[in-house]
Design an enzyme around this catalytic site. Structure first.
Site, PDB file in Angstrom:
ATOM      1  CE1 TYR A   1      -7.330   0.108 -11.105  1.00 21.36           C
ATOM      2  CE2 TYR A   1      -5.395   0.157 -12.184  1.00 21.36           C
ATOM      3  CZ  TYR A   1      -6.194  -0.342 -11.593  1.00 21.36           C
ATOM      4  OH  TYR A   1      -6.102  -1.678 -11.504  1.00 21.36           O
TER       5      TYR A   1
ATOM      6  CB  CYS B   1     -10.734  -0.437 -32.422  1.00 21.58           C
ATOM      7  SG  CYS B   1      -9.675  -0.630 -33.679  1.00 21.58           S
TER       8      CYS B   1
ATOM      9  CE1 TYR C   1      -0.336  -4.604  -8.818  1.00 23.86           C
ATOM     10  CE2 TYR C   1       0.246  -2.589  -8.128  1.00 23.86           C
ATOM     11  CZ  TYR C   1       0.062  -3.879  -7.858  1.00 23.86           C
ATOM     12  OH  TYR C   1      -0.036  -4.068  -6.444  1.00 23.86           O
TER      13      TYR C   1
ATOM     14  N   GLY D   1       0.583  -1.239   0.002  1.00 19.43           N
ATOM     15  CA  GLY D   1       0.036   0.149  -0.014  1.00 19.43           C
ATOM     16  C   GLY D   1       0.979   1.414  -0.012  1.00 19.43           C
TER      17      GLY D   1
ATOM     18  CD  GLU E   1       0.326  -9.111   2.309  1.00 17.88           C
ATOM     19  OE1 GLU E   1      -0.488  -8.648   1.729  1.00 17.88           O
ATOM     20  OE2 GLU E   1      -0.009 -10.159   3.050  1.00 17.88           O
ATOM     21  N   PRO E   2       4.571  -5.237   0.186  1.00 21.24           N
ATOM     22  CG  PRO E   2       6.729  -4.471   0.484  1.00 21.24           C
ATOM     23  CD  PRO E   2       5.895  -5.429   0.949  1.00 21.24           C
ATOM     24  N   GLY E   3       4.193  -4.099  -3.167  1.00 18.58           N
ATOM     25  CA  GLY E   3       4.389  -4.446  -4.338  1.00 18.58           C
ATOM     26  C   GLY E   3       4.911  -3.148  -5.235  1.00 18.58           C
TER      27      GLY E   3
ATOM     28  NE  ARG F   1      -1.288   1.480 -12.101  1.00 21.73           N
ATOM     29  CZ  ARG F   1      -1.110   2.901 -11.757  1.00 21.73           C
ATOM     30  NH1 ARG F   1      -0.781   3.793 -12.327  1.00 21.73           N
ATOM     31  NH2 ARG F   1      -1.990   3.091 -10.719  1.00 21.73           N
TER      32      ARG F   1
HETATM   33  N1  LLP Z   1      -1.284  -7.554  -0.548  1.00 21.46           N
HETATM   34  C1  LLP Z   1      -2.392  -7.555  -0.983  1.00 21.46           C
HETATM   35  C2  LLP Z   1      -3.358  -8.452  -0.262  1.00 21.46           C
HETATM   36  C3  LLP Z   1      -2.956  -6.703  -2.137  1.00 21.46           C
HETATM   37  O1  LLP Z   1      -4.279  -7.105  -2.576  1.00 21.46           O
HETATM   38  C4  LLP Z   1      -1.836  -5.968  -2.904  1.00 21.46           C
HETATM   39  C5  LLP Z   1      -2.462  -5.231  -4.024  1.00 21.46           C
HETATM   40  C6  LLP Z   1      -0.849  -5.920  -2.467  1.00 21.46           C
HETATM   41  C7  LLP Z   1      -0.321  -6.479  -1.230  1.00 21.46           C
HETATM   42  C8  LLP Z   1       0.157  -4.973  -2.847  1.00 21.46           C
HETATM   43  O2  LLP Z   1      -0.118  -3.459  -3.008  1.00 21.46           O
HETATM   44  P1  LLP Z   1       0.799  -2.437  -3.141  1.00 21.46           P
HETATM   45  O3  LLP Z   1       2.247  -2.434  -2.417  1.00 21.46           O
HETATM   46  O4  LLP Z   1       1.475  -2.753  -4.575  1.00 21.46           O
HETATM   47  O5  LLP Z   1       0.096  -1.330  -3.190  1.00 21.46           O
HETATM   48  N2  LLP Z   1      -3.724  -2.773 -10.576  1.00 21.46           N
HETATM   49  C9  LLP Z   1      -3.941  -1.490  -9.508  1.00 21.46           C
HETATM   50  C10 LLP Z   1      -3.301  -1.848  -8.097  1.00 21.46           C
HETATM   51  C11 LLP Z   1      -4.037  -2.961  -7.400  1.00 21.46           C
HETATM   52  C12 LLP Z   1      -3.559  -3.368  -6.360  1.00 21.46           C
HETATM   53  C13 LLP Z   1      -4.065  -4.973  -5.721  1.00 21.46           C
HETATM   54  N3  LLP Z   1      -3.699  -5.110  -4.536  1.00 21.46           N
HETATM   55  C14 LLP Z   1      -2.926  -0.457  -9.964  1.00 21.46           C
HETATM   56  O6  LLP Z   1      -2.339  -0.564 -11.287  1.00 21.46           O
HETATM   57  O7  LLP Z   1      -2.878   0.630  -9.498  1.00 21.46           O
END
Ligand code: LLP
Length: 407
Positions: A309, A335, A363, A231, A266-268, A305
């Protein structure tokens, strides 16, 4: 001016590998991971990289080498983690709809924990574990009803969202989990949303979870870990700033002080988002009445994205442009009116120019599709002066291979 990824110019990369092309910087990945480790050092957290952000095998292998665990949401993502040499014992299985087959696969592989989102899921995991003669480690994902103040599609911690177990239902759910013979309660978790540019809602969610932890003690239930989800947002625009990771870590350290709880994150996005770009070439510049369109060879299928969004991605020429900037929509060949990478942008570009779309490490490739029968783009990982093709460009023949014209 020539823009580069580490020591290789984007122009050279585009010439070698073609466009559209995702380019990732290994040192940017390493630095992002180190930032988390440094900020949270006092808490010695298990950082579980969220595979959904970018599941490329080389990216996962890099995180595994850095000591990262993984957050997965499908059997497919588990297969990726294992293929990349990741440790199942450091892998957390999240998601609202885990199938029996996925649960069986994860149990057999030995994942660290299932983040459980509902009572029926608890029963299902217990049943599968019993059948396999195993005990499943579980955490309950609590929906803390905190507003993440982000885009509604990526906000997950409100009562109205499909995610997690409501705080008021949590004591009963924990009691049920503790009573089921093939489960072992190991944790508590939440994930309130993505792309948060203020960490206050994350801290507030942690506070709410800790109130629950205190209440659970009265039931004799003592979680070993707390998992605060992902997040932390990243700056996509020049005027945006990411939350101060050290300040967030200090807030969490204060909350956890004196508690026998280990921390999982859980950072992504914040580990990979700004480590990647999407390179795209201008096909045409089109003037329609008083509107200008820069038509490029990347499209919504390569980067969803902006249209999904209303997300902003900074776009600039890879080399000094030879024309003056003008206002245009930067669009792909798909298209759909929704096929745009940017709208109303000032851009200096003419046909043949290479553009760099920033913030495309997370993403982007992971959400790509074959819409309009467009092969998915190649992916390249750069380290210093070395560029490795880490995913080959799809071919049309490959795309058609699984289909049959049988009528
Ligand atoms: N943990 C869980 C359970 C999640 O659902 C997510 C993201 C994360 C961790 C990682 O979150 P982050 O650190 O990346 O914010 N496609 C969207 C983002 C969807 C995120 C879904 N869950 C975008 O492109 O903005």
């Amino acid at each position: 001016m020539t823009l580069s990824c580490e020591h290789i110019s984007y122009t050279a990369l585009a010439e070698q590998f073609g466009t559209p092309l995702y380019v990732y910087s290994q040192s940017a990945i390493d630095e992002a991971f180190a930032r988390y480790q440094t900020a949270f050092a006092a808490l010695n957290p298990l950082i579980c990289y969220a595979v959904k952000a970018n599941g490329n095998l080389s990216v996962l292998r890099r995180f595994a080498r850095l000591g990262s665990g993984f957050d997965i949401v499908s059997g497919g993502e588990l297969a990726r983690v294992l293929a990349a040499g990741g440790d199942a014992g450091k892998t957390i299985f999240s998601g609202v709809g885990k199938t029996e087959a996925e649960i069986e696969y994860a149990l057999t592989a030995g994942v660290k924990c299932f983040n459980v989102e509902s009572l029926p899921e608890l029963e299902r995991i217990n049943r599968v574990a019993g059948r396999l003669n195993r005990t499943a480690p579980v955490s309950l994902r609590i929906n803390p009803d905190v507003d993440a103040q982000t885009h509604p599609y990526i906000s997950t911690g409100l009562k109205a969202n499909k995610f997690g177990i409501a705080v008021q239902d949590a004591p009963a759910a924990y009691a049920r989990a503790a009573a089921l013979p093939h489960l072992r309660v190991t944790g508590i978790d939440c994930h309130i949303g993505s792309q948060l540019l203020d960490s206050a809602p994350l801290t507030e969610a942690a506070e709410r979870l800790l109130v629950l932890v205190d209440n659970l003690a009265a039931q004799g239930i003592v979680p070993e870990h707390i998992d605060l989800g992902g997040g932390i947002g990243i700056p996509y625009r020049a005027d945006e700033t990411a939350p101060d990771l050290s300040a967030y870590a200090a807030d969490i350290a204060k909350l956890l002080a004196g508690r026998p709880l280990s921390l999982i994150l859980e950072p992504g996005r914040s580990l990979i988002g700004n480590a990647g770009v999407l390179l795209t070439r201008v096909e045409f510049v089109k003037h329609n009445g008083d509107k200008n369109f820069v038509i490029v060879d990347a499209a919504m299928n390569d980067l969803m994205r902006p249209t999904l969004y209303q997300a902003y991605h900074h776009i600039e020429p890879a080399e000094t442009p030879s024309v003056a900037p003008f206002e245009a929509d930067i669009v792909g060949p798909v298209c759909e009116t929704g096929d745009f990478l940017a709208q109303g942008r000032s851009i200096a570009a003419q046909a043949g120019d290479l553009l760099v779309v920033h913030g495309a490490g997370a993403y982007a490739a992971s959400m790509a599709s074959n819409y309009n029968t467009r092969p998915r783009a190649a992916e390249v990982l750069v380290s210093g002066s070395e560029a490795k093709l880490v995913r080959a460009r799809e071919t049309v023949a490959g795309m058609l291979a699984a289909e049959q014209a049988c009528l």
